[in-house]
Design a protein around this motif. Structure first.
Motif, mmCIF file in Angstrom:
data_model
loop_
_atom_site.group_PDB
_atom_site.id
_atom_site.type_symbol
_atom_site.label_atom_id
_atom_site.label_comp_id
_atom_site.label_asym_id
_atom_site.label_seq_id
_atom_site.Cartn_x
_atom_site.Cartn_y
_atom_site.Cartn_z
ATOM 1 N N ILE A 141 -0.759 6.511 -11.487
ATOM 2 C CA ILE A 141 -1.774 6.481 -10.428
ATOM 3 C C ILE A 141 -3.125 6.170 -11.059
ATOM 4 O O ILE A 141 -3.347 6.413 -12.255
ATOM 5 N N TYR A 142 -4.023 5.634 -10.228
ATOM 6 C CA TYR A 142 -5.412 5.418 -10.641
ATOM 7 C C TYR A 142 -6.308 6.012 -9.569
ATOM 8 O O TYR A 142 -6.150 5.725 -8.377
ATOM 9 N N TYR A 143 -7.250 6.855 -9.975
ATOM 10 C CA TYR A 143 -8.182 7.467 -9.031
ATOM 11 C C TYR A 143 -9.558 6.854 -9.188
ATOM 12 O O TYR A 143 -10.139 6.856 -10.283
ATOM 13 N N SER A 144 -10.094 6.305 -8.078
ATOM 14 C CA SER A 144 -11.451 5.763 -8.048
ATOM 15 C C SER A 144 -12.384 6.834 -7.504
ATOM 16 O O SER A 144 -12.285 7.227 -6.338
ATOM 17 N N SER A 145 -13.282 7.308 -8.348
ATOM 18 C CA SER A 145 -14.229 8.334 -7.933
ATOM 19 C C SER A 145 -15.196 7.808 -6.871
ATOM 20 O O SER A 145 -15.611 8.544 -5.976
ATOM 21 N N SER A 152 -1.422 3.774 -6.351
ATOM 22 C CA SER A 152 -0.317 3.428 -7.232
ATOM 23 C C SER A 152 0.215 2.068 -6.814
ATOM 24 O O SER A 152 0.648 1.902 -5.667
ATOM 25 N N PRO A 153 0.190 1.069 -7.705
ATOM 26 C CA PRO A 153 0.655 -0.267 -7.355
ATOM 27 C C PRO A 153 2.160 -0.440 -7.511
ATOM 28 O O PRO A 153 2.688 -1.529 -7.304
ATOM 29 N N GLY A 173 8.905 3.139 -0.876
ATOM 30 C CA GLY A 173 7.956 2.097 -0.512
ATOM 31 C C GLY A 173 7.506 1.323 -1.735
ATOM 32 O O GLY A 173 7.809 1.701 -2.877
ATOM 33 N N SER A 174 6.770 0.237 -1.501
ATOM 34 C CA SER A 174 6.369 -0.650 -2.596
ATOM 35 C C SER A 174 5.145 -0.137 -3.348
ATOM 36 O O SER A 174 5.034 -0.328 -4.562
#
Length: 324
Positions: A141-145, A152-153, A173-174
């Motif tokens: 996962i990547y979290y943008s503050s 999650s891609p 899911g994708s």
């Protein structure tokens, strides 16, 4: 006076002796241990440890925005430096807040945090959990503050909370986007899902996307929705799953132009409501049922006992003429 000067000189020599032979080696040894530990941590992650890196154990960080907590992070260890601008983390747990309440918890094997942007990456056995019982497994996962979004891609596998019928909804899911401020989880790309019901029945759904709430269990499936239940197939652009007492799935509402078929009937309408507990399906909005080449239409058509009986309000019938 000369004697006093000699004593001071001797004292200074003793101090320098202690500093050089005892204190300085201890400082150097401690610094070398930190650098060695940082290098070992970097080696395990396949990264080069920059010179001057430091290692910390039992990490606990709190980030706030506009006077309210944004996230709270725990990690077994962290390696990095102020000059580098990034800290590498091991065994990570992050609590994401909304109005001072925890909305989502993310855990994973390793991660990084950008000291300037306060963005977070987590990789390896990543699980995102909502406070109302949904869990989402993803590789990373990547979290943008800035956007307050968890992304999650990669493929996501969701397990919903259990209810009186037993197991919760299972979904694939994708990719995934979690909107922390809205407490909303969005699954994008091809979606497939199953929800076990009582008496061994199962609701199966496929769609172009799905939305779940972190506040309640209601869910939406959007775009090219195809659903099957108890021998009946439905198609439509949107379906909502509605929960009742005991957080049990009680109904599914499909709308926007619906097609329904089973072994001997075909029906169309603007919307269909499946009352799963009462085993009753209600068609509204220009409903039409075709069975054995006979056509029924009216203001409202209701299938009872899972479609074994049909009730039509203000019926309009068109019967096939048969040769005598």
């Amino acid at each position: 006076m000369t004697k006093l000067k000699n004593l001071l000189f001797i004292g200074l020599l003793v101090f320098l002796f202690v500093e050089i032979l005892i204190i300085f080696p201890n400082k150097l040894e401690h610094q070398e241990e930190q650098e060695k530990e940082a290098a070992q941590n970097a080696a395990q992650t396949g990264e080069q440890a920059p010179q001057g890196s430091q290692s910390m154990q039992g990490v606990h960080l709190v980030e706030s925005q506009s006077g309210q907590r944004d996230w709270e992070l725990f990690a077994n260890s962290a390696t990095g430096s102020q000059a580098e601008g990034t800290w590498r983390l091991k065994t990570v747990k992050v609590l994401f807040y909304n109005k001072e309440k925890v909305e989502f918890t993310v855990t994973g094997d390793t991660g990084t945090i950008d000291q300037k942007l306060k963005d977070i990456n987590i990789v390896g056995n990543v699980v995102t959990r909502s406070e109302n019982g949904y869990s989402f497994k993803t590789p990373s996962i990547y979290y943008s503050s800035k956007n307050r979004q968890i992304r999650s891609p990669e493929q996501v596998v969701m397990a919903g909370p259990r209810d009186k019928a037993g197991a919760g909804m299972f979904l694939k899911g994708s990719r995934m986007v979690v909107h922390v401020d809205q407490s909303k989880m969005v699954i994008e790309g091809t979606v497939t899902a199953q929800k076990p019901m009582q008496e061994g029945k199962v609701v199966e759904v496929s769609s172009d996307g799905a939305e779940f709430s972190g506040k309640n269990r209601e869910a939406k499936f959007l775009g090219a929705v195809r659903m099957s239940y108890d021998g009946m197939k439905l198609e439509g652009p949107e379906a909502s799953f509605l929960y009742g007492a005991g957080e049990m799935l009680k109904a599914v509402n499909v709308r926007g132009g619906v097609k329904v078929s089973d072994m001997d009937k075909y029906a169309t309408s603007e919307s269909v409501n499946l009352d799963l507990l009462a085993d009753k399906y209600t068609f509204k909005g220009k409903p039409k049922v075709i069975q054995n080449n006979d056509e029924l239409s009216g203001e409202e058509i209701i299938f009872l006992e899972g479609g074994k009986k049909v009730k039509v309000e203000k019926v309009r019938a068109k019967m096939e003429k048969k040769d005598e």
